[in-house]
Design a protein around this motif. Structure first.
Motif, mmCIF file in Angstrom:
data_model
loop_
_atom_site.group_PDB
_atom_site.id
_atom_site.type_symbol
_atom_site.label_atom_id
_atom_site.label_comp_id
_atom_site.label_asym_id
_atom_site.label_seq_id
_atom_site.Cartn_x
_atom_site.Cartn_y
_atom_site.Cartn_z
ATOM 1 N N GLY A 1 20.738 31.291 35.318
ATOM 2 C CA GLY A 1 20.627 32.390 34.333
ATOM 3 C C GLY A 1 19.982 31.995 32.931
ATOM 4 O O GLY A 1 20.051 32.888 32.148
ATOM 5 N N TRP A 2 19.312 30.883 32.895
ATOM 6 C CA TRP A 2 18.467 30.517 31.678
ATOM 7 C C TRP A 2 16.935 31.378 31.674
ATOM 8 O O TRP A 2 16.697 31.797 32.655
ATOM 9 N N THR A 3 16.658 31.628 30.516
ATOM 10 C CA THR A 3 15.273 31.959 30.301
ATOM 11 C C THR A 3 14.494 31.180 29.337
ATOM 12 O O THR A 3 15.081 30.755 28.474
ATOM 13 N N LEU A 4 13.272 30.760 29.727
ATOM 14 C CA LEU A 4 12.398 30.326 29.027
ATOM 15 C C LEU A 4 11.847 31.347 27.888
ATOM 16 O O LEU A 4 11.161 32.375 28.217
ATOM 17 N N VAL A 5 11.618 30.978 26.470
ATOM 18 C CA VAL A 5 10.862 31.667 25.654
ATOM 19 C C VAL A 5 9.812 30.801 25.097
ATOM 20 O O VAL A 5 9.966 29.512 24.674
ATOM 21 N N ALA A 6 8.602 31.569 24.802
ATOM 22 C CA ALA A 6 7.626 30.603 23.975
ATOM 23 C C ALA A 6 7.655 30.633 22.502
ATOM 24 O O ALA A 6 8.113 31.678 22.074
ATOM 25 N N VAL A 7 7.380 29.470 22.052
ATOM 26 C CA VAL A 7 7.309 29.329 20.551
ATOM 27 C C VAL A 7 6.438 28.522 19.896
ATOM 28 O O VAL A 7 5.615 27.801 20.916
ATOM 29 N N GLU A 8 6.267 28.689 18.850
ATOM 30 C CA GLU A 8 4.999 27.777 18.209
ATOM 31 C C GLU A 8 5.303 26.086 18.140
ATOM 32 O O GLU A 8 4.506 25.579 17.829
ATOM 33 N N GLY A 9 6.636 25.978 17.788
ATOM 34 C CA GLY A 9 6.855 24.560 17.774
ATOM 35 C C GLY A 9 8.381 24.528 17.293
ATOM 36 O O GLY A 9 8.884 25.295 17.355
ATOM 37 N N LEU A 10 8.758 23.452 16.599
ATOM 38 C CA LEU A 10 10.124 23.028 16.351
ATOM 39 C C LEU A 10 10.605 24.383 15.338
ATOM 40 O O LEU A 10 9.970 25.047 14.402
ATOM 41 N N LEU A 11 11.732 24.551 15.585
ATOM 42 C CA LEU A 11 12.611 25.917 15.116
ATOM 43 C C LEU A 11 13.467 25.350 14.025
ATOM 44 O O LEU A 11 14.168 24.135 14.198
ATOM 45 N N PRO A 12 13.898 26.116 13.094
ATOM 46 C CA PRO A 12 15.199 25.820 12.276
ATOM 47 C C PRO A 12 16.316 25.640 13.297
ATOM 48 O O PRO A 12 16.184 26.230 13.993
ATOM 49 N N ASP A 13 17.167 24.567 12.680
ATOM 50 C CA ASP A 13 18.357 24.352 13.345
ATOM 51 C C ASP A 13 18.989 25.630 14.044
ATOM 52 O O ASP A 13 19.335 25.646 15.114
ATOM 53 N N GLU A 14 19.469 26.595 13.132
ATOM 54 C CA GLU A 14 20.287 27.617 13.473
ATOM 55 C C GLU A 14 19.446 28.524 14.477
ATOM 56 O O GLU A 14 20.171 28.968 15.314
ATOM 57 N N VAL A 15 18.325 28.650 14.543
ATOM 58 C CA VAL A 15 17.643 29.486 15.364
ATOM 59 C C VAL A 15 17.677 28.777 16.726
ATOM 60 O O VAL A 15 17.788 29.325 17.755
ATOM 61 N N PHE A 16 17.281 27.533 16.911
ATOM 62 C CA PHE A 16 17.338 26.621 18.042
ATOM 63 C C PHE A 16 18.778 26.887 18.542
ATOM 64 O O PHE A 16 18.834 27.171 19.926
ATOM 65 N N PHE A 17 19.698 26.679 17.822
ATOM 66 C CA PHE A 17 21.396 26.683 18.544
ATOM 67 C C PHE A 17 21.447 28.040 19.015
ATOM 68 O O PHE A 17 22.305 28.286 20.028
ATOM 69 N N ASP A 18 20.797 29.237 18.260
ATOM 70 C CA ASP A 18 21.411 30.660 18.702
ATOM 71 C C ASP A 18 20.415 30.766 19.878
ATOM 72 O O ASP A 18 21.113 31.585 21.134
ATOM 73 N N HIS A 19 19.524 30.115 20.335
ATOM 74 C CA HIS A 19 18.631 30.508 21.555
ATOM 75 C C HIS A 19 19.342 29.797 22.719
ATOM 76 O O HIS A 19 19.798 30.306 23.548
ATOM 77 N N LEU A 20 19.923 28.497 22.578
ATOM 78 C CA LEU A 20 20.622 27.530 23.439
ATOM 79 C C LEU A 20 22.118 28.414 23.746
ATOM 80 O O LEU A 20 22.221 28.643 24.821
#
Ligand code: PHE
Ligand code: FE
Length: 297
Positions: A90-109
């Protein structure tokens, strides 16, 4: 589960052109824009790691590579990988430009979305790149998302990240070390010997060999507090690798509420990347031969 196009909010000018940017940092994977060179870089890196990894990477990782069909030729389409992920963990890959701010990264996971950098390195960068690209993010991280226990660990990490972010800088530092020494540079014990599961290792030819075969680094049994106290290297191969027994051990050890742990560990001095303690379960005490001078992160 929302798709990237449902979350579109605006466009932004970047050095890769005018791209849609979402509040979550997500863009559309511009698959049609990859050049033959880009596809060739993927194929070359894929072939090289696949020659190296049987007998070095753990079974769960190798199974994931096979189940995704990552070696079918050319850069995979996230939409196709998402079909496989959707019917397993049930995971989804999302495309990003590169490293994300911590809180955005955590929210994705925390929402079982794994951000993957959409662009791939240049042919002259096969051996080293200072920031994550498509090959690291996709080949390194995604195969294990098909493993149910690891998939749950990654989500729990994201939820823990949101919590640490609210607590403060020191909590984040401690939690980041856990990510570094497990998700990025972890080793796992098997009946056939030590194997790799860390994404930073499996996506690097040099470290795939070094992490298992070099006499220089320490290889030490995983212990949550020990790992969280240990600084790490970002400018060289690791000086210490931590070995888990299995993914269940990792998930179980990280299940308790970290809030009291953060408070306790914040009062203790960190350990150097190369330290070995009397209390460590030592698989191998490193010789430190060839360790570069310089400081830990
Ligand atoms: N249990 C951790 C907490 O309460 C969250 C966590 C889970 C962190 C798994 C890392 C990995 O903060
Ligand atoms: Fe990574």
């Amino acid at each position: 589960m929302s798709t990237p196009s449902q979350r579109r909010v605006e466009h932004q000018q970047t050095d890769r052109g005018y791209v849609p940017v979402y509040a979550t940092g997500v863009v559309e994977q511009p698959w049609a824009d990859y050049s033959p060179t880009d596809h060739g870089v993927w194929d070359a890196l894929f072939r090289r790691q696949c020659e190296l990894l049987p007998g070095r990477a753990c079974r769960e990782f190798l199974d994931g590579v096979t189940r995704f069909g990552l070696g079918d030729g050319g850069i995979p389409k996230f939409s196709e990988l998402n079909r496989v992920l959707g019917r397993s963990t049930g995971w989804t890959l999302v495309a990003v430009e590169g490293l994300l701010p911590d809180e955005v990264f955590f929210d994705h996971l925390a929402h079982r979305r794994f951000p993957v950098t959409w662009w791939i390195r240049k042919p002259e960068q096969l051996d080293y790149l200072s920031e994550p690209d498509l090959f690291h993010d996709l080949f390194g991280h995604v195969p294990l998302l098909l493993n149910p226990v690891f998939a749950d660990y990654m989500q729990a990490y994201g939820q823990g990240g949101m919590k640490a972010f609210a607590i403060g800088r020191e909590a984040l530092t401690l939690l980041t070390r856990l990510y570094w020494y497990t998700v990025e540079f972890g080793l796992i014990r098997t009946d056939e010997g030590l194997r790799i599961y860390g994404a930073g290792i499996v996506s690097s030819k040099g470290e795939s060999i070094y992490s298992l075969e070099s006499p220089a680094p320490n290889r030490i049994g995983f212990d949550l507090e020990r790992v969280m106290r240990t600084r790490y290297r970002i400018d060289s191969y690791q000086q210490t690798y931590f070995v888990i027994d299995d993914f269940e051990q990792l998930f179980a050890a990280t299940r308790p509420d970290f809030t009291p742990l953060y408070a306790r560990l914040a009062a203790q001095p960190p350990l150097a990347a190369a330290d070995v303690l009397a209390t460590d379960h030592v698989y191998q005490r490193g010789t430190r031969v060839g360790f570069a001078a310089g400081s830990d992160t």
